[in-house]
Design a protein around this motif. Structure first.
Motif, PDB file in Angstrom:
ATOM      1  N   ARG A   3       0.835  -1.198   0.000  1.00 19.92           N
ATOM      2  CA  ARG A   3       0.000   0.000   0.000  1.00 19.92           C
ATOM      3  C   ARG A   3       0.872   1.250   0.000  1.00 19.92           C
ATOM      4  O   ARG A   3       2.000   1.242   0.496  1.00 19.92           O
ATOM      5  N   SER A   4       0.312   2.347  -0.520  1.00 16.98           N
ATOM      6  CA  SER A   4       1.025   3.620  -0.530  1.00 16.98           C
ATOM      7  C   SER A   4       1.125   4.153   0.902  1.00 16.98           C
ATOM      8  O   SER A   4       0.410   3.711   1.811  1.00 16.98           O
ATOM      9  N   GLU A   7      -2.187   5.441   2.048  1.00 14.94           N
ATOM     10  CA  GLU A   7      -3.091   4.335   2.397  1.00 14.94           C
ATOM     11  C   GLU A   7      -2.723   3.733   3.749  1.00 14.94           C
ATOM     12  O   GLU A   7      -3.599   3.379   4.535  1.00 14.94           O
ATOM     13  N   ARG A   8      -1.447   3.631   3.998  1.00 17.48           N
ATOM     14  CA  ARG A   8      -1.005   3.072   5.284  1.00 17.48           C
ATOM     15  C   ARG A   8      -1.360   4.011   6.444  1.00 17.48           C
ATOM     16  O   ARG A   8      -1.734   3.564   7.533  1.00 17.48           O
ATOM     17  N   SER A  22     -12.347  12.511   4.225  1.00 15.14           N
ATOM     18  CA  SER A  22     -12.004  12.484   2.801  1.00 15.14           C
ATOM     19  C   SER A  22     -12.097  13.860   2.150  1.00 15.14           C
ATOM     20  O   SER A  22     -11.727  14.017   0.989  1.00 15.14           O
TER      21      SER A  22
END
Length: 143
Positions: A3-4, A7-8, A22
């Motif tokens: 994961r990027s 994302e992490r 978001s």
């Protein structure tokens, strides 16, 4: 597939029950949250004294650079996590800031320094805040 980083961070915030938004959000308790974030960052900044002591005590360059890397990494993790709490698209904000930094160059594309070596703003410099505002307004309208 790994994961990027973003994302992490989102997974970490979820795992630890930290807010995750978001789109740009300012919570009711923003003052308290900012004070806590400041305290966290100050704790990290104060670790610099520990690294200086390592150097003063003759620690190896490898140990010193590992401590510096850990410090810098921790600060970035805290900042990225905090941005997610506010729904700030940090990577895009950083792109705007870097574009602004690059606009500081002189008309010839070279850095401009004063007599003390301070980096000055060139004729094409633009402040990043208006573009950051546009970015955040656009992100908010995509809710």
């Amino acid at each position: 597939m790994k994961r990027s980083f973003a994302e992490r961070i989102a997974f970490m915030n979820s795992m630890y029950g930290l807010p995750s938004n978001s789109s740009p959000t300012v919570p009711e308790n923003v003052q308290d949250r900012l004070k806590k974030f400041k305290a966290t960052l100050l704790d990290e900044v104060n670790e610099i004294d520990d690294i200086v002591k390592l150097a003063d005590d003759g620690a190896s360059k490898d140990d010193i650079v590992v401590a510096i890397a850990d410090l810098l990494g921790d600060v970035i993790v805290y900042c990225r996590s905090e941005a997610l709490k506010y729904g700030i698209p940090l990577e895009q904000v950083l792109d705007v800031i870097m574009d602004s930094n690059e606009s500081k160059l002189g008309a010839d594309g070279k850095p401009i320094y004063d007599e003390n070596g301070k980096f000055l703003k060139g004729p094409n410099y633009w402040k990043p805040e208006p573009k950051i505002r546009e970015l955040l307004e656009s992100a908010a309208s995509n809710r």
